[in-house]
Design an enzyme around this catalytic site. Sequence first.
Site, short mmCIF file in Angstrom:
data_model
loop_
_atom_site.label_atom_id
_atom_site.label_comp_id
_atom_site.label_asym_id
_atom_site.label_seq_id
_atom_site.Cartn_x
_atom_site.Cartn_y
_atom_site.Cartn_z
N GLU A 327 0.67 -1.27 -0.23
CA GLU A 327 0.07 -0.04 -0.14
C GLU A 327 0.90 1.27 -0.05
O GLU A 327 0.31 2.30 -0.12
CB GLU A 327 -1.08 0.00 1.11
CG GLU A 327 -1.79 -1.03 1.48
CD GLU A 327 -2.75 -1.07 2.56
OE1 GLU A 327 -2.61 0.08 3.37
OE2 GLU A 327 -3.66 -1.83 2.89
N GLY A 328 2.14 1.29 0.21
CA GLY A 328 2.94 2.23 0.00
C GLY A 328 3.33 2.71 1.51
O GLY A 328 4.02 3.69 1.84
#
Length: 360
Positions: A327-328
């Site tokens: 998801e970063g």
Amino acid sequence: MSSTPSSGRPANDTPAPDAPVTLDELRALFDKLPGPDLAAASAVATREAQLTKPAGALGRLEDFSQWLAAWQGRATPKLTRPRVAVFVANHGIAERGVSAYPASVTKQMVENFVQGGAAINQLCTLIDADLRVYELDLDAPTQDFVDAPAMNEQECARAMAYGMMAVEQGIDVLCLGEMGIGNTTVAAALCHGLYGGSPADWVGPGTGVTGTAFDTKLQVVTAGVARHRDRLTAAGTVNDPMQWLAAVGGLEIAALCGAILAARMGRTPVLLDGYVVTAAAAVLHKIDPRAIDHCLVAHLSAEPAHRLLCEKIGKRPVLDLGMRLGEGTGAALAVTVLKAAVDCHTGMATFEQAGVSGPV
């Protein structure tokens, strides 16, 4: 293709008219890669030597300040406008049971991003980052790479061109993340083709698979690489990394490649999040090792193969927190370290300003 950001305007659903739309056009960009601004980096090093501390006392923070200056093209680096771009896609191989979760979770997580309920939403609030979520045809997953190429060359090129649109002027650092059930299997197949070794070197638990499911994942990577082995050299590694990306990659991974490449063309620093994003960067590194000089690996993923992959591309992660969410999230957390580096460099007094005696 569409983008569903939690804030900011959506991207267009087709590549920009002047965006490269063939793999050959994308390959041609490697002859035009701009280098770092060495004068800006030198100015940071000169000021660093005058700050009220022993030389090198801030360790890697000093390196990060110079790196940011070099790729931002500023003698005084800044970090007030970070962006997190999360690319999302589905994969044909997910139907083989390589993940602990069904493929439907990919679309459900996009809605969670939009509603602000994911971990990355909380971290973007923490670092005051603009979050963009880019969906890549979630109702049309790639082909099962055990049976056929995951993408044809046109699909791969268009996904890369789409990813390039995530890069805009004025971004201080671009944090890249992903979401896609089955994509650690895809990353393992990519890396096995790029670097050789055995499938077991590159396959890990991903979302937490064990036992029979893990064995299935290992078998899928083994069979997929064998299916496309005509794309490998006699030495066991890939002849053409972009063709290999099309053969076993994913739409979101191709888009990540495009985003990294566009960031380089625009001299935008990049933070790579985890195993899947680093695998995308490895495709570019395999073409030209200098192509990801503007990138840092944000954190060392708990996915076992990530350590080996970082060694292959010569990158030392900023953080090591045992994370493996994607998801970063690791990239967003690394922004806090870069902000610390910038604030120390720009805010500290010099020996002369503070009236402090320097080293003798």
